[in-house]
Each structure stands twice: as C-alpha cells, then as structure tokens.
Write an enzyme that holds these catalytic residues in place. Structure first.
Site, PDB file in Angstrom:
ATOM      1  N   LYS A  69       0.811  -1.225   0.000  1.00 27.16           N
ATOM      2  CA  LYS A  69       0.000   0.000   0.000  1.00 27.16           C
ATOM      3  C   LYS A  69       0.845   1.275   0.000  1.00 27.16           C
ATOM      4  CE  LYS A  69      -4.197  -1.867   2.128  1.00 27.16           C
ATOM      5  NZ  LYS A  69      -5.197  -1.655   3.193  1.00 27.16           N
ATOM      6  N   ASP A 106     -10.394   2.530   2.499  1.00 26.55           N
ATOM      7  CA  ASP A 106     -10.565   1.763   3.744  1.00 26.55           C
ATOM      8  C   ASP A 106     -11.456   2.477   4.758  1.00 26.55           C
ATOM      9  OD1 ASP A 106      -9.091  -0.476   3.022  1.00 26.55           O
ATOM     10  OD2 ASP A 106      -7.194   0.369   3.720  1.00 26.55           O
ATOM     11  N   ALA A 134      -3.332   0.740   9.163  1.00 26.47           N
ATOM     12  CA  ALA A 134      -4.781   0.483   9.207  1.00 26.47           C
ATOM     13  C   ALA A 134      -5.505   1.578   9.972  1.00 26.47           C
ATOM     14  CB  ALA A 134      -5.057  -0.876   9.840  1.00 26.47           C
ATOM     15  N   THR A 156       3.339   1.226  21.189  1.00 25.52           N
ATOM     16  CA  THR A 156       4.402   2.238  21.106  1.00 25.52           C
ATOM     17  C   THR A 156       3.728   3.606  21.102  1.00 25.52           C
ATOM     18  OG1 THR A 156       5.683   0.696  19.757  1.00 25.52           O
ATOM     19  CG2 THR A 156       6.445   2.977  19.803  1.00 25.52           C
ATOM     20  N   TYR A 219     -11.231 -10.446  10.702  1.00 30.41           N
ATOM     21  CA  TYR A 219     -12.451 -11.251  10.601  1.00 30.41           C
ATOM     22  C   TYR A 219     -12.073 -12.715  10.445  1.00 30.41           C
ATOM     23  CZ  TYR A 219     -11.314 -10.974   5.626  1.00 30.41           C
ATOM     24  OH  TYR A 219     -10.664 -11.034   4.423  1.00 30.41           O
TER      25      TYR A 219
END
EC number: 1.1.1.25
Length: 277
Positions: A69, A106, A134, A156, A219
């Site tokens: 990505k 997303d 994400a 972190t 999932y």
C-alpha cells in the site's frame, strides 16, 4: 470485432486467500458490468513492475493490499485527499490522460459498515487501538462524522502521538498510553491484527460504555478474539471487519465504474463463503 472486456485485479503477497475477486465478481453481476477481476501475486521486490505491466496490457484499475500500500502511494501520479492523509493507497485507476490516480477507500468502507449497523458516530467517544497503517487510513473518515472525541492508543506511544498531531486539524484527537486508558468509550475500534494470533491488546476492560460497540478490523469464522473479550466485558454490539472489506470494495468499484453496488447481499454471500456454508 469482439469488445475488449475491462480488466481489474488485486495485487498483494501473499494473495491466495483474497476475497476481492469473489466480491467484485458479485458486484459486476449485480450491476451488469462486463469486467474481469483477478488476484495477482506481485514479487516482494517487484510491485511497481507488476502494476506497470498490468496497466500497459490494458488494465483499468486495481486494488492493492499488504505489503504494497505504501509503494502504491509512491507509484500513483495523482492522489486523492484521503489517500494523502492515509499515507497509503489501496485503489489505483488509470485515467483517460494516462495518469494513475491513487485512492484509499478503507476509511469509507469502515464508516459505511458502522452506519449500516446503525452505530451512531456523531457525538460519540471513539477509541482507536493501534497506530499503524490500518489506523491512519480510517482516521479522517471517522473524524468527518463529527465524534465528540477520538482517542488513539498504541503499544508504542510515540506512534499514537504522531497520528494525533497529524490529524489534530480535523477534530478532537488525543493519544493515550495503553495503561492510562480507563474511561468509557461508545465505539471501540481495534485496528491491530492481534486477533489473528489470538492475542488481546493490554487494555483495561473498563473501556466499554453502556450500549457500546466493539469493532475489530480482522475477521474469521465466528467472533474474533477481541470481540469475544469485548462482549464478555460489556460491549452491547460487536462487529468484525468483513463489512469493512465489502464497503471499501464498493467504494473502489464506484471509483472505477461510476456505480455504487449494494453491499448487504454481497456481505451475506461472503459470510456464507467464509463459514463454508
């Protein structure tokens, strides 16, 4: 002369288990769009070459998944605002002038799924667990829904701080150390992949407000590890990331074809496919 059927694909490595061809084939059937959608393995060091070849051979657009990505973000000749903010691209489209535009669908997919489940985001106290790609990809669309607050927590802490600074202009965003997160939230989103290895983030179980919603981006068959834990500790609703997968795919399809497919029936079919029914 036979008409050339438009070609689309998803690039990743590994890619064998991708549900994208299943989803987009159903979208195409639903909307009567003649197209072919395949899963393509790109070599770890050869993503750009693979995508260039795909477009040179007439490909119209593609999805991009792990681990490419960020490379897709660098490769695109133009970027949408949400892709710029996400720092990553999951959708590429070849424009008529030959330019390749990069988008990130997303966050839109996540918000669409939450709203379809009647989860109220406006005025909500949202907690996002994780500060990787994400999480970064969904923050702007979540903030666009005007929550009261959005808190980012991460193992972190400095990474959570970086994201809070990056998105401060778009709403009330704060970063918190995991061991200091004790207050209640209305919507708790796990953007980490911990559930895939059966692990839980090191968080207090006091985070679930009455009528709260737990959302795990992962999932699988049945509840994820995180959602099992959430339900045991007071979450009223728990959803996994399958609806987000369908939602981001619908958004990609819209970018490519100018039509928004319906997600509900496709999600039902995909769930049956996943459960092996």
């Amino acid at each position: 002369m036979t008409q050339q059927i438009d070609r689309y694909a998803v690039f990743g490595n590994p890619i064998e288990h991708s549900k994208s061809p299943f989803i987009h084939t159903l979208f195409a059937r639903q909307t009567n769009q003649p197209l072919i959608y395949t899963a393509e393995t790109a070599p770890k060091e050869g993503f750009v070459e693979a995508v260039k070849a795909f477009f040179a051979e007439g490909g119209k657009g593609c999805n991009v998944t792990l681990p490419f990505k960020e490379e897709a973000y660098q490769f695109a000749s133009r970027l949408t605002e949400r892709a710029q903010l996400a720092g990553a691209v999951n959708t590429l489209k070849k424009l008529d002038d030959g330019d390749i535009i990069g988008d990130n669908t997303d966050g839109a997919g996540l918000v669409q799924d939450l709203l379809q489940h009647q989860v109220v985001l406006a005025g909500a106290r949202i907690l996002v667990i994780g500060a990787g790609g994400a999480a970064r990809g969904v923050l702007k669309p979540l903030l666009d829904q005007k929550p009261t607050s959005l808190t980012i927590t991460n193992r972190t802490f400095s990474k959570a701080e970086e994201l809070a600074v990056l998105f401060a202009a778009y709403g009330s965003v704060t970063a918190k150390e995991m061991n200091t997160v004790t207050e209640e939230y209305d919507v708790i989103i796990n953007s980490t992949s911990a559930s895939l290895s059966g692990e839980l983030p090191a968080l207090s179980s006091s985070i679930f407000a009455a009528n709260s919603t737990s959302y795990d981006m992962m999932y699988g068959k049945g509840d994820t590890t995180f959602n099992q834990w959430a339900k045991q500790h007071g979450a009223a609703h728990a959803y996994d990331g399958l609806g987000m997968l369908v939602g981001q795919a619908a958004e990609s399809f819209m970018l490519w074809r100018g039509l928004r497919p319906g997600s509900k029936q496709i999600l039902r079919e995909l769930r049956k496919n996943l459960e092996g029914l």
